[in-house]
Design an enzyme around this catalytic site. Structure first.
Site, PDB file in Angstrom:
ATOM      1  N   ASP A  29       0.869  -1.166   0.000  1.00 26.94           N
ATOM      2  CA  ASP A  29       0.000   0.000   0.000  1.00 26.94           C
ATOM      3  C   ASP A  29       0.913   1.225   0.000  1.00 26.94           C
ATOM      4  OD1 ASP A  29      -2.420   1.576   0.367  1.00 26.94           O
ATOM      5  OD2 ASP A  29      -1.799   1.802   2.465  1.00 26.94           O
ATOM      6  N   ASP A  83      -0.177   5.099   0.853  1.00 30.70           N
ATOM      7  CA  ASP A  83      -0.403   6.175   1.815  1.00 30.70           C
ATOM      8  C   ASP A  83      -0.347   5.658   3.249  1.00 30.70           C
ATOM      9  OD1 ASP A  83      -0.810   8.159  -0.203  1.00 30.70           O
ATOM     10  OD2 ASP A  83      -2.765   7.233  -0.574  1.00 30.70           O
TER      11      ASP A  83
END
Length: 224
Positions: A7, A9
């Site tokens: 991922d 953020d």
């Protein structure tokens, strides 16, 4: 193939690139400052609470792309990457990526943040494969809409399956690193789920299931 999925953020970045892009646009007068900032903060809260309406959010987030020529957008984006994104990449995050690269693993970023924002970030991290929500573009301009399935929650699983089909390969081993409860569906699918600076819901799930917890962007609290 051994596949390491990240991922973006609040995982490989010590911050949220989508929210930061909104803040950058308000700061530079690209969007109406007060109105955009208010909605930007509101959508971030919904994301953190696990209640985000992804279609409503994407209509909001992609609208500014339709209001300006691509050349201007790309100039602003370059400044944004230098000012806002480079400082969000910690040495620990780079070391994590490099540890997988040195083991010969295939590297992938998978993020709900749109590809206009995240494409240059994947390049900055030297991660060759990016699955991100794709903004629609016609006749050289963005339309403010998206194409395909948003890479959010279960959409990440769908996007990954589609990518694997195009590659005509099934990975021998998989890792996924994420900070968010929104990524529980994909974390449940991989061989090695890792919670990175997890939100409270993901931390509880990781502890209950015996998943690894990794701190890249924050300092663990210690008892006095």
């Amino acid at each position: 193939m051994k596949l390491a999925i990240f991922d973006l953020d609040n995982t490989l970045l010590a911050g949220d690139s989508d929210h930061a892009w909104g803040a950058f646009m308000t700061e530079h007068g690209i969007v109406d400052a007060d109105d955009y900032a208010r909605h930007n903060d509101e959508f971030l809260r919904h994301y953190q609470q696990g209640t985000l309406d992804i279609d409503a959010y994407l209509r909001f987030a992609l609208a500014p792309l339709a209001e300006h020529p691509a050349e201007d957008l790309e100039t602003w984006r370059s400044a944004f990457i230098e000012k806002a994104i480079r400082p969000m990449i910690t040495p620990a995050a780079r070391e994590l990526v490099e540890s997988h690269r040195h083991r010969g693993h295939t590297l992938m970023l998978i993020t709900a943040t749109n590809a206009f924002v995240t494409g240059p970030i994947a390049e900055l991290l030297e991660i060759p494969h990016l699955l991100a929500t794709e903004p629609e573009r016609r006749n050289g301009r963005y339309t403010g809409r998206y194409t395909g399935t948003p890479t959010f929650q279960h959409g990440k699983i769908l996007a990954l399956e589609e990518w694997l089909e195009t590659q005509q390969v099934r990975p021998e081993e998989t890792w996924f690193y994420s900070d968010s409860r929104n990524d529980l569906p994909l974390l449940e699918q991989v061989d090695h789920p890792v919670a990175v600076d997890p939100d409270p819901v993901l931390r509880r799930e990781a502890e209950a299931r015996g998943w690894d917890i990794l701190m890249l962007n924050a300092v663990e609290e210690t008892a006095e």
